[in-house]
Design a protein around this motif. Structure first.
Motif, mmCIF file in Angstrom:
data_model
loop_
_atom_site.group_PDB
_atom_site.id
_atom_site.type_symbol
_atom_site.label_atom_id
_atom_site.label_comp_id
_atom_site.label_asym_id
_atom_site.label_seq_id
_atom_site.Cartn_x
_atom_site.Cartn_y
_atom_site.Cartn_z
ATOM 1 N N MET A 1 6.500 28.665 -14.477
ATOM 2 C CA MET A 1 5.822 27.722 -13.937
ATOM 3 C C MET A 1 5.302 28.445 -12.496
ATOM 4 O O MET A 1 4.513 28.516 -11.964
ATOM 5 C CB MET A 1 6.019 26.199 -13.555
ATOM 6 C CG MET A 1 5.060 25.500 -12.738
ATOM 7 S SD MET A 1 3.482 25.178 -13.247
ATOM 8 C CE MET A 1 3.738 24.146 -14.677
ATOM 9 N N GLU A 2 6.613 28.777 -11.676
ATOM 10 C CA GLU A 2 6.569 29.137 -10.373
ATOM 11 C C GLU A 2 5.885 30.655 -10.435
ATOM 12 O O GLU A 2 5.120 31.030 -9.683
ATOM 13 C CB GLU A 2 8.021 29.612 -9.939
ATOM 14 C CG GLU A 2 8.041 30.078 -8.653
ATOM 15 C CD GLU A 2 9.605 30.094 -7.975
ATOM 16 O OE1 GLU A 2 9.745 31.177 -7.161
ATOM 17 O OE2 GLU A 2 10.294 29.676 -8.737
ATOM 18 N N GLU A 3 6.244 31.473 -11.497
ATOM 19 C CA GLU A 3 5.314 32.810 -11.605
ATOM 20 C C GLU A 3 4.024 32.659 -11.830
ATOM 21 O O GLU A 3 3.080 33.325 -11.122
ATOM 22 C CB GLU A 3 5.901 33.426 -12.974
ATOM 23 C CG GLU A 3 5.322 35.007 -13.131
ATOM 24 C CD GLU A 3 5.779 35.673 -14.276
ATOM 25 O OE1 GLU A 3 5.337 36.779 -14.529
ATOM 26 O OE2 GLU A 3 6.476 35.097 -14.790
ATOM 27 N N ARG A 4 3.374 31.384 -12.454
ATOM 28 C CA ARG A 4 2.191 31.337 -12.678
ATOM 29 C C ARG A 4 1.497 30.650 -11.301
ATOM 30 O O ARG A 4 0.311 31.337 -11.099
ATOM 31 C CB ARG A 4 1.801 29.981 -13.632
ATOM 32 C CG ARG A 4 2.102 30.469 -15.152
ATOM 33 C CD ARG A 4 1.876 29.309 -15.951
ATOM 34 N NE ARG A 4 0.862 28.747 -15.873
ATOM 35 C CZ ARG A 4 0.345 27.691 -16.730
ATOM 36 N NH1 ARG A 4 1.302 26.964 -17.507
ATOM 37 N NH2 ARG A 4 -0.920 27.184 -16.558
ATOM 38 N N ILE A 5 2.122 30.151 -10.423
ATOM 39 C CA ILE A 5 1.800 29.482 -9.032
ATOM 40 C C ILE A 5 1.560 30.650 -8.366
ATOM 41 O O ILE A 5 0.408 31.162 -7.583
ATOM 42 C CB ILE A 5 2.480 28.547 -8.507
ATOM 43 C CG1 ILE A 5 2.538 27.309 -9.312
ATOM 44 C CG2 ILE A 5 2.156 28.474 -7.055
ATOM 45 C CD1 ILE A 5 3.529 26.336 -8.910
ATOM 46 N N GLN A 6 2.395 31.856 -8.522
ATOM 47 C CA GLN A 6 2.525 33.065 -7.539
ATOM 48 C C GLN A 6 1.259 33.948 -8.141
ATOM 49 O O GLN A 6 0.646 34.529 -7.073
ATOM 50 C CB GLN A 6 3.800 33.832 -7.699
ATOM 51 C CG GLN A 6 5.037 33.288 -7.325
ATOM 52 C CD GLN A 6 6.314 34.073 -7.638
ATOM 53 O OE1 GLN A 6 6.255 34.663 -8.312
ATOM 54 N NE2 GLN A 6 7.288 33.742 -6.699
ATOM 55 N N ASN A 9 -1.806 32.300 -6.587
ATOM 56 C CA ASN A 9 -1.945 32.212 -5.145
ATOM 57 C C ASN A 9 -2.387 33.892 -4.644
ATOM 58 O O ASN A 9 -3.203 34.015 -3.676
ATOM 59 C CB ASN A 9 -0.503 32.125 -4.568
ATOM 60 C CG ASN A 9 -0.379 30.713 -4.459
ATOM 61 O OD1 ASN A 9 -1.525 29.736 -4.647
ATOM 62 N ND2 ASN A 9 1.025 30.387 -4.459
#
Length: 277
Positions: A1-6, A9
């Motif tokens: 999930m964090e990678e997708r947000i990065q 962004n």
């Protein structure tokens, strides 16, 4: 999930620092994000290019006038019989430098002829002129001679209602310096993508080419053209019609746009195009 947000962004950063520096009101309609083996972000986006998203730029166009579309008598009869008007692919138009002229001046050797031909078959156009005083425009013999069967054709007045068109509408531009905004966008994009390890893989077909289609060689300036264009992408083969032009010995491909079936009571030679909901 964090990678997708990065990833999201990073694309938002590109859009804000690059695209909206030149086109401040532009948005996107879809976005697909993946990465390659080197973990470089690969984006594929749909850019919103209706006039409302082009405010503050030369491509923003507010419909305040009627238009005149020149055609042959047989073309007029076909329009009246079918209740439809044709948008022809750029490859089928008379100017052999359609899209080629503007692309070569902005993108030089980065786009090959195969890519260019593919885009010329994906963008469809209706050519018109603004009507100030209809009687004066209808007597404009030079334009009529060039685009209305050597003066023996027809001039069809079109009244467009509203501005919620899924198509693009803009004036056509004829000077090289009028390409400066797109050149700036290309340079900003190249610099950002190199520095941030980003690839927007459909940037040419989804954004650049659709704007470059409103630029023509200066010898056509007398046309003072307004264009309604529609980008069909890979869908164009499902919707287009093919006819053979015996006079010019070439295929001509087009899509149809529906008109209202009834005529204006005020003016029997006026047809109205309504925007799609």
């Amino acid at each position: 999930m964090e990678e997708r947000i990065q990833r999201l962004n990073l694309f938002r950063k590109y859009f804000g620092e690059v695209v909206q520096q030149v086109f401040p009101h532009m948005g996107w309609s879809y976005l697909n994000l993946t990465s390659d083996e080197e973990n470089k972000l690969i984006a594929k986006a749909g850019f919103k290019l209706r006039s409302e998203f082009l405010k503050g730029t030369k491509y923003h166009y507010t419909i305040t006038k009627n238009f005149i579309h020149y055609t042959s008598v047989s073309g007029l009869l076909s329009i009246l019989r079918e209740g439809k008007i044709r948008l022809y692919e750029l490859h089928s138009l008379d100017d052999p430098q359609e899209l080629s002229y503007s692309t070569k001046r902005v993108l030089a050797e980065t786009i090959d002829q195969t890519q260019l031909d593919k885009l010329k078959r994906a963008i469809f156009s209706l050519s018109m002129c603004e009507v100030e005083e209809e009687k004066e425009n209808l007597k404009d013999f030079n334009t009529w001679r060039l685009y209305g069967s050597d003066g023996y054709g027809a001039g069809l007045v079109l009244a467009m209602e509203g501005d919620n068109y899924i198509e693009q509408i803009s004036k056509v531009f004829y000077y090289e310096h009028e390409l400066d905004d797109i050149k700036k966008l290309v340079n900003l994009s190249d610099e950002f993508m190199i520095n941030e390890s980003l690839i927007v893989e459909n940037l040419y077909e989804s954004l650049f080419a659709r704007l470059l289609a409103f630029h023509k060689v200066g010898i056509y300036e007398l046309e003072n053209e307004v264009r309604l264009t529609q980008y069909m992408g890979n869908e164009n083969y499902y919707y287009q019609t093919i006819q053979y032009d015996l006079k010019n010995n070439k295929e001509r491909r087009f899509i149809n746009k529906n008109l209202l079936s009834d005529f204006s009571e005020r003016d029997p030679y006026e047809l109205t195009i309504k925007p799609k909901k």
